[in-house]
Design a protein around this motif. Sequence first.
Motif, short mmCIF file in Angstrom:
data_model
loop_
_atom_site.label_atom_id
_atom_site.label_comp_id
_atom_site.label_asym_id
_atom_site.label_seq_id
_atom_site.Cartn_x
_atom_site.Cartn_y
_atom_site.Cartn_z
N THR A 200 0.81 -1.34 0.08
CA THR A 200 -0.15 0.05 0.09
C THR A 200 1.03 1.30 -0.07
N ASP A 201 0.58 2.35 -1.01
CA ASP A 201 1.15 3.41 -0.92
C ASP A 201 2.64 3.35 -1.38
N ARG A 202 3.01 2.35 -2.17
CA ARG A 202 4.32 1.90 -2.72
C ARG A 202 4.12 1.67 -3.93
N LEU A 203 5.33 1.95 -4.66
CA LEU A 203 5.52 1.32 -6.14
C LEU A 203 6.52 0.26 -5.86
N THR A 204 5.93 -1.11 -6.44
CA THR A 204 6.75 -2.17 -6.12
C THR A 204 6.67 -3.05 -7.64
N ALA A 205 8.05 -3.57 -7.72
CA ALA A 205 7.98 -4.44 -8.95
C ALA A 205 8.48 -5.76 -8.42
N LEU A 206 7.51 -6.67 -9.17
CA LEU A 206 7.42 -8.13 -8.80
C LEU A 206 8.40 -8.61 -9.96
N ILE A 207 9.24 -9.64 -9.51
CA ILE A 207 10.04 -10.49 -10.28
C ILE A 207 9.96 -11.93 -9.73
N GLY A 208 10.10 -12.69 -10.87
CA GLY A 208 10.25 -14.16 -10.50
C GLY A 208 10.47 -14.94 -11.72
N HIS A 209 10.77 -16.31 -11.65
CA HIS A 209 10.59 -17.42 -12.59
C HIS A 209 9.28 -17.28 -13.05
N SER A 210 9.13 -17.98 -14.37
CA SER A 210 7.90 -18.42 -14.82
C SER A 210 7.43 -19.73 -14.20
N GLY A 211 6.24 -19.62 -13.65
CA GLY A 211 5.42 -20.77 -12.89
C GLY A 211 5.57 -20.64 -11.37
N VAL A 212 6.01 -19.60 -10.90
CA VAL A 212 6.15 -19.62 -9.32
C VAL A 212 4.89 -18.90 -8.79
N GLY A 213 3.91 -18.35 -9.73
CA GLY A 213 2.61 -18.09 -9.09
C GLY A 213 2.74 -16.53 -9.04
N ILE A 257 4.08 -3.40 -10.40
CA ILE A 257 4.89 -3.56 -11.66
C ILE A 257 5.04 -5.13 -11.91
N ASP A 258 3.99 -5.63 -12.87
CA ASP A 258 4.30 -7.15 -13.14
C ASP A 258 5.18 -7.08 -14.24
N THR A 259 6.46 -7.86 -13.94
CA THR A 259 7.42 -8.07 -14.98
C THR A 259 7.43 -9.42 -15.68
N PRO A 260 7.89 -9.72 -17.09
CA PRO A 260 7.85 -10.85 -17.46
C PRO A 260 8.83 -11.70 -16.61
N GLY A 261 8.33 -13.11 -16.83
CA GLY A 261 9.10 -14.22 -16.17
C GLY A 261 10.67 -14.22 -16.31
N VAL A 262 11.43 -14.29 -15.47
CA VAL A 262 12.76 -14.31 -15.75
C VAL A 262 13.36 -15.43 -16.29
N ARG A 263 14.29 -15.43 -17.32
CA ARG A 263 14.84 -16.35 -17.61
C ARG A 263 16.50 -16.11 -17.64
N SER A 264 16.87 -15.02 -17.41
CA SER A 264 18.55 -14.88 -17.08
C SER A 264 18.51 -13.44 -16.28
N PHE A 265 19.23 -13.31 -15.43
CA PHE A 265 19.73 -12.28 -14.68
C PHE A 265 21.13 -11.87 -14.41
N GLY A 266 21.74 -11.42 -15.62
CA GLY A 266 22.90 -11.13 -15.32
C GLY A 266 23.31 -9.79 -14.52
N LEU A 267 24.48 -9.90 -13.97
CA LEU A 267 24.95 -8.85 -13.02
C LEU A 267 26.17 -8.07 -13.52
N ALA A 268 26.49 -8.07 -14.80
CA ALA A 268 27.80 -7.62 -15.22
C ALA A 268 28.07 -5.99 -14.95
N HIS A 269 26.96 -5.33 -14.60
CA HIS A 269 26.97 -4.12 -14.30
C HIS A 269 27.24 -3.63 -12.89
N ILE A 270 27.39 -4.66 -12.00
CA ILE A 270 27.36 -4.28 -10.59
C ILE A 270 28.73 -4.73 -9.97
#
Length: 332
Positions: A200-213, A257-270
């Motif tokens: 509530t009162d927040r902007l929240t992004a949802l992330i997860g693999h396909s099929g996790v609900g 914010i509903d995001t597409p199911g994640v297939r890869s999550f690279g962190l080369a920029h961190i």
Amino acid sequence: MSRRRSTASYDESDVRVRPGRSSRPRTKTRPQHSDAESAMVVSVDRGRWGCVLDGDVDRRIVAMRARELGRTPIVVGDQVDVVGDLSGRPDTLARIVRVADRRTVLRRTADDTDPYERIVVGNAEQLFIVVALADPPPRTGFVERAMVAAYAGGLQPILCLTKHDLAADSEFAAAFDDLDLTIVYGGIDDPLDPVLDLLTDRLTALIGHSGVGKSTLVNRLVPDAARAVGEVSGVGKGKHTSTQSVAIPLPGSGWVIDTPGVRSFGLAHITPDDVIAAFTDLAEAIEDCPRGCTHLGPPADPECALNELTGKEHRVAAIRRLLAALASNELW
């Protein structure tokens, strides 16, 4: 019969200059757009951006990117200034003329060797990491990588566990005990109040693999979410297939914010320092580390300043697991 003139007799008055396409001189002065209105981007689809004016879900428009912005990336969650037809009537099109500086940003790369950063979401305050305890089985590596991306981008990570009726959660959740990670249950049989309290009162992004609900959770939070997507964005057919990120208003206040199911999550920029900076109690300690320290501890970094901290051994070990996930390119 006329005689041809000698070229020596020509002067500048004989030269005819072909006029250009326009006699108006070019200028670098750009319009100020002082009458522009503020809006939030809620969807992106094939060069068109769905926006809500002043965060009001009832004032929906579709906009294009103004030519002066060039290839400036515009993502869901961005705060923008828009001009043109702001009536929101069918077949009308506004223009995005400015993009505000992002307060937070969730980035990823295709993999750990890809130098190209992809901005997933802008200005989100929280990252809801949705993980199923079974079918598919959970992996701590995904959660750790998502946490790294959240900390580096200025978001607060929250772990949301689903399907805990199929498997015990104690062992998996215990892996994050020393990271001050908020854990909530969002399965189909779990009460929604604890989840709504966090959203509530927040902007929240949802992330997860396909099929996790994840989409099931969205549909519980926003009944008939497919219709809500179509109404909010005004772009495309409004099917709730999670193929594009889309911001959906919650009943009352707040956005997810509903995001597409994640297939890869690279962190080369961190970098490792980006991760440690999110933990204020450890950020000062690494100032005494030698140059190039990865903070992984012995044998890789025998002189790391984190080795000297007392009373925080478990916390340091937990954070080093995050750093190990950052350094690893194994499947997760």
